[in-house]
Scaffold this motif. Structure first.
Motif: not given
Length: 281
Positions: A73-77, A116-122, A278-281
Motif C-alpha cells: 500500500x505504501x509503495x502504491x501511494x 505476495x509482493x509479486x501479486x500485490x505489486x502486479x 483479508x488478502x486484498x489491498x
C-alpha cells in the motif's frame, strides 16, 4: 552513468548483502529505489551511505502477511508504476519459529512474502513498459522439495530442510507466475556462493568456517549482482528465465514442474484464505 530514463525499483531484503549492492548499483544509474528491511539500524546506515534523495527505506518484517500488505500500500501511494522488483529477503532459523500468522518463519519470509509482493505489486508492474521480477534463491539445485504433507514443517524441522523447501517453493513460484497472462518477466537467479552469505549464519563456529571459505572461494558481491543490475535495464524476452551461476537452467528440470507450480499456488491461496486478515489491498 545515470540512466536518462530512471526506473522505479523495489528491493525486498535490501539493507545488506546482494540486496544492498543492487540498491546502490541502481541508485548509481539514477533510479528511484525503495528498500524494504526489518532492521531500522541497517536501513539508516544505508540511507546515510547512499545520501541520495532517490532512495527510500521502509521498515517491515515481511514474514507477516499484514506487513507485506502495508508495504504494498505504501509503495502504491508513492508510485504509479514499478519497473523492477528484486526479491532477496531471507533469514536462517536454527530452531523452528512461528510467525504471528501461525506460519513457519522460513516459509513465510523466504517464500510467501515473495509470492505476495509479486501479486500485490502486479498492478504497478503492469503500468511499466518493461517490468521484471528477479527472485534470488537457489534455482538449478535439486536438493530439497516442498513437503506436501507438512509444508509448515511441524515435524522434523531443520534449518537446512526449511531453506531447501523454501528454495524449491520459489522455483515453483516463478513457474506459476509465468503461467499468468502478464507482460512482467520473471527471473529465477541462483548466484552461487557469495561473500555476503558468510555473515548470516547464527552459529559462531559455522560462521567462522563459512567466512574462511568465503575468502578463497566465494564470488564478490559486486560480481554476483551484476546480472541483476543488467536485467533491470534489459529484462529477458521470455516470460520465465532461470539462471544458475551464470548458466541457463532448462525449464524441463524436475524442480520446475508446471503441475507442482499449480499445486503450490492452490495450497498457498488456501493457506491465505485461512488467515483472519483479508488478502486484498
Amino acid at each position: 552513468m545515470p540512466n536518462r530514463n530512471p526506473k522505479t525499483v523495489i528491493i525486498a531484503g535490501g539493507t545488506s548483502g546482494m540486496g544492498r549492492a543492487t540498491a546502490l548499483g541502481r541508485l548509481a544509474h539514477g533510479d528511484r529505489v525503495t528498500v524494504i528491511g526489518s532492521d531500522a539500524g541497517k536501513g539508516a546506515a544505508l540511507l546515510e551511505q547512499a545520501a541520495d534523495p532517490n532512495l527510500r527505506f521502509i521498515q517491515a518484517d515481511l514474514s507477516s502477511v499484514a506487513e507485506v500488505r502495508r508495504v504494498a500500500r505504501e509503495i502504491a501511494e508513492v508510485h504509479t508504476a514499478v519497473d523492477a522488483v528484486g526479491l532477496f529477503a531471507n533469514r536462517l532459523n536454527p530452531k523452528r519459529r512461528v510467525t504471528a500468522d501461525g506460519l513457519e518463519d522460513t516459509f513465510a519470509l523466504y517464500y510467501l512474502s515473495r509470492y505476495l509482493l509479486a501479486q500485490y505489486l502486479q498492478p504497478l508492474l503492469d503500468r511499466s513498459s518493461s517490468p521484471v521480477i528477479i527472485n534470488v534463491a537457489g534455482v538449478g539445485a535439486t536438493a530439497g522439495a516442498v513437503r506436501w504433507d507438512d509444508p509448515q514443517l511441524s515435524r522434523g524441522y531443520s534449518m537446512i530442510r526449511a531453506q531447501l523447501q523454501a528454495g524449491r517453493a520459489n522455483d515453483l513460484a516463478g513457474v506459476g507466475y509465468a503461467q499468468l497472462a502478464t507482460t512482467t518477466r520473471y527471473v529465477l537467479y541462483h548466484p552461487g556462493f557469495t561473500r555476503t552469505g558468510s555473515k548470516n549464519h547464527p552459529n559462531p563456529m559455522v560462521h567462522n568456517v563459512i567466512s574462511t571459505l568465503a575468502r578463497f572461494f566465494a564470488r564478490p558481491v559486486e560480481s554476483a549482482v551484476a546480472p541483476i543490475v543488467e536485467w533491470i535495464d534489459h529484462p529477458p524476452a521470455d516470460p520465465l528465465t532461470a539462471i544458475d551461476r551464470g548458466k541457463p537452467v532448462p525449464l524441463s528440470l524436475s524442480t520446475l514442474d508446471p503441475a507442482d507450480a499449480v499445486r503450490l499456488r492452490a495450497y498457498t491461496e488456501d493457506l491465505l484464505g485461512t488467515l483472519a486478515a483479508p488478502q486484498q489491498l
